[in-house]
Enzyme design. Structure first.
Site, PDB file in Angstrom:
ATOM      1  N   HIS A  24      10.335  63.629 -36.284  1.00 50.13           N
ATOM      2  CA  HIS A  24       9.586  62.658 -35.491  1.00 50.13           C
ATOM      3  C   HIS A  24       8.847  63.383 -34.368  1.00 50.13           C
ATOM      4  O   HIS A  24       9.365  64.351 -33.786  1.00 50.13           O
ATOM      5  CB  HIS A  24      10.558  61.626 -34.908  1.00 50.13           C
ATOM      6  CG  HIS A  24       9.884  60.493 -34.197  1.00 50.13           C
ATOM      7  ND1 HIS A  24       8.821  59.809 -34.740  1.00 50.13           N
ATOM      8  CD2 HIS A  24      10.123  59.932 -32.980  1.00 50.13           C
ATOM      9  CE1 HIS A  24       8.433  58.882 -33.890  1.00 50.13           C
ATOM     10  NE2 HIS A  24       9.208  58.937 -32.820  1.00 50.13           N
ATOM     11  N   ASP A  69       7.272  57.312 -26.803  1.00 48.61           N
ATOM     12  CA  ASP A  69       7.774  57.338 -28.181  1.00 48.61           C
ATOM     13  C   ASP A  69       7.265  56.088 -28.905  1.00 48.61           C
ATOM     14  O   ASP A  69       7.518  54.959 -28.467  1.00 48.61           O
ATOM     15  CB  ASP A  69       9.312  57.371 -28.180  1.00 48.61           C
ATOM     16  CG  ASP A  69       9.883  57.580 -29.569  1.00 48.61           C
ATOM     17  OD1 ASP A  69      11.111  57.688 -29.678  1.00 48.61           O
ATOM     18  OD2 ASP A  69       9.112  57.630 -30.539  1.00 48.61           O
ATOM     19  N   CYS A  92       3.384  58.816 -36.497  1.00 50.81           N
ATOM     20  CA  CYS A  92       3.922  59.247 -35.204  1.00 50.81           C
ATOM     21  C   CYS A  92       3.116  60.399 -34.613  1.00 50.81           C
ATOM     22  O   CYS A  92       2.926  60.485 -33.391  1.00 50.81           O
ATOM     23  CB  CYS A  92       5.389  59.643 -35.348  1.00 50.81           C
ATOM     24  SG  CYS A  92       5.687  60.924 -36.587  1.00 50.81           S
TER      25      CYS A  92
END
Length: 612
Positions: free
Chosen positions: A499, A516, A567
């Site tokens: 991630h 995030d 992401c």
């Protein structure tokens, strides 16, 4: 005749009466002396009915004999046990020789001199005490002959003179001897004479051993059957049951995903169902890695898909639990919290309210920028050509991007380190050019002025987490730079090759920030960045860093991704906005296709676009 054909056991019945030699000229009834057709048909039907009657008689006789044998065996077993109990109860009584009954009266001339005491296989030779058994009827031709009969010479003997081992069927004796190895009790005829003893000790011992052998045999048989049931042998419907259970589990998982998707749609989710499924899978993996602390740092995210394909087993129950928890969380978020009751605000709360009002005013003065749906037509055509190009696409300072790296900007792909670090160098270059020039170079309509920033590439976080400040020799990374004179320090965070997130050290507002797109726990990011600040300050300034007034900042309205592969794009856009001092982001999940093509154009031209 064909030799391979099976011969019939019996010859077929003749279709007509067999021919008989002609002995007379005419039949005794007149006419032809040979039998005619009608007489042959009558003979065949007569033979058929006689055979059928014999078959039914034999069948009834067989079933009757089996029933008689079963009743006899049951009576023999009950009487043997009663005799055994009597032997124990009458140990102190006189011998059985004294308990003989008197001889019956002499039979008349019309009666036989001796009368047998047993006439069938299921009649005991023993008699009741002080009672005379009535004489049985004479055997008939339809009944089977008697098997165990007592001669008339035994009439005056003891009522226990008959050996009970005779009444145990021979087949049971042989089976008990075969399965248990115990000696088979002998079948002896009753002893004649007045000195015939009662049931001897040897007979009693044989009966007890036989009962024990039969019980042991039954126990062994039951144990063997239980071992077969409890062994490794699978049920005949095992595969069908597993297939049905798997189908029901998949159906339940699909229903949970559909229900969760509908709840998310009600709360503002905008992507399709396939992207939502990839988002759930990606979120489940991150949740498992965070719980089990299996995250490990790596240089690239290229091997993420291979690693995920190797860990596909033993996750059915975890997927169901994750979907149930996600559905419950979505329902709670949709319901929302109840409004708070009336309260008297404190001074700190009044300050917070004042800040919120200031932010609202700022929002009115500087409204959010709306991103376009696509690039201009000529730029769109140029991006299409870039994706078809082979070899090195662009070079900037000491970095380059190849066609393989540029393919990660296509929809549905994860960004690798080369794309993210190249984009970070473009951010650093724009900030340096803005400081050198007094004009508004790099400042365009709709965008604020770039700040004095410093960008650490993705390998900085890997060394900081795995080796630390001293062992990773991170002091050399800032040998020519004073990070404490910068406005913001930017760095991408690779969470163990699974991630991408963005982090910033904001010296202007005294806070350590983390952004995030999956809204995971960020405590580890804040802790490591605080330790780095203190170690860097001790190395460069020779004293500890003063964290007075500093805070760990998390933006509540951080844009969230709705799939499992965007992401990296979110991280690059977080860094680009923070480099301009903007912490309210204008992009959302629906803007990702446009931003991917925009980044491809910017990397090919080695500069960031000025338009929004």
């Amino acid at each position: 005749m064909n030799v391979r054909k099976r011969r019939a056991d019996d010859s077929l019945l003749p279709l007509r009466a067999p021919k008989i030699p002609r002995t007379t000229v005419t039949h005794h009834l007149g006419g032809n002396p040979s039998p005619n057709q009608d007489e042959g048909l009558l003979a065949r039907w007569t033979y058929f009915f006689s055979e059928g009657a014999n078959l039914m008689f034999e069948t009834a006789n067989t079933f009757l004999n089996a029933l008689v044998d079963a009743v006899a065996n049951k009576q023999n077993t009950a009487k043997a046990r009663s005799v055994k109990n009597r032997q124990v109860q009458h140990v102190s009584r006189p011998s059985y020789e004294e308990e003989t009954r008197p001889e019956p009266p002499t039979a008349g001339p019309s009666q036989p001199s001796e009368q047998p005491q047993s006439h069938s296989r299921f009649h005991f030779a023993t008699t009741r005490r002080n009672h005379e058994m009535p004489p049985p009827p004479p055997p008939s031709s339809s009944r089977p002959p008697p098997m165990n009969t007592v001669p008339a010479s035994n009439k005056g003997k003891s009522r226990y003179s008959t050996n009970l081992a005779q009444h145990v069927p021979e087949q049971e004796r042989e089976q008990a001897h075969y399965h248990t190895g115990l000696p088979t009790p002998p079948l002896t005829s009753p002893t004649s004479g007045s000195n015939a003893p009662s049931i001897s000790s040897s007979t009693g011992t044989d009966l007890s051993e036989l009962d024990a052998a039969i019980q042991q045999f039954e126990l062994q048989r039951k144990n063997q059957e239980m071992r077969k049931l409890n062994g490794k042998r699978r049920h005949i419907y095992d595969k069908a049951h597993k297939a049905k259970a798997t189908q029901e589990r998949e159906k339940l998982r699909e229903e949970l995903q559909t229900e969760l998707y509908n709840v998310k749609r009600a709360s503002g989710y905008g992507s399709n169902f396939e992207d939502f499924k990839s988002y759930l899978e990606y979120s489940r993996k991150l949740d498992e890695l965070q719980k089990k602390e299996l995250l490990f740092p790596a240089r690239s995210m290229v091997d993420l898909r291979k690693a995920s394909q190797e860990r596909e087993s033993n996750r059915r129950h975890s997927e169901d639990d994750f979907l149930a928890r996600a559905l419950e969380k979505a329902r709670l978020s949709l319901q929302g919290q109840p409004p708070p009751g009336p309260f008297t605000p404190t001074l700190e709360q009044l300050r917070v309210q004042q800040k919120l009002k200031d932010a609202e005013i700022e929002q009115r003065l500087h409204p959010k920028v709306t991103l376009p749906e696509s690039l201009p037509p000529e730029d769109e055509a140029e991006v299409d050509g870039l994706f078809q190009k082979r070899g090195v696409i662009s070079r900037f300072e000491r970095s380059e991007v190849t066609d393989h790296d540029l393919q990660t900007l296509r929809p549905g792909s994860w960004l690798n380190d080369e794309i993210i670090n190249f984009y970070g160098q473009l951010i650093q270059s724009r900030s340096d050019e803005a400081l050198k020039s007094a004009s508004k170079n790099g400042v365009a309509k709709g965008k604020s002025k770039p700040l004095n920033v410093h960008y650490f590439n993705s390998f900085f976080w890997t060394k900081l987490k795995t080796q630390g400040y001293e062992k990773g020799r991170l002091a050399k990374w800032t040998k020519k730079i004073d990070i404490f004179s910068k406005d913001v320090i930017l760095l991408p965070v690779n969470h163990n090759n699974t991630h991408w997130t963005a982090a910033a050290i904001n010296f202007r507002q005294k806070r350590i920030e983390s952004y995030d797109s999956m809204d995971m726990n960020r405590s580890a990011v804040f802790q490591l960045l605080r330790s780095y600040l203190d170690a860097e300050h001790r190395n460069k300034k020779k004293k500890p860093f003063d964290f007075t007034g500093w805070e760990d900042y998390v933006l509540k309205e951080t844009p969230q991704q709705e799939n499992g592969y965007d992401c990296g794009v979110f991280t690059c856009q977080f860094l680009e906005s923070l480099s301009r001092g903007v912490d309210r982001f204008a992009f959302r999940q629906r803007n990702m296709p446009y931003l991917r093509r925009r980044m491809a154009w910017e990397i090919a031209h080695c500069k960031l676009r000025d338009d929004p």
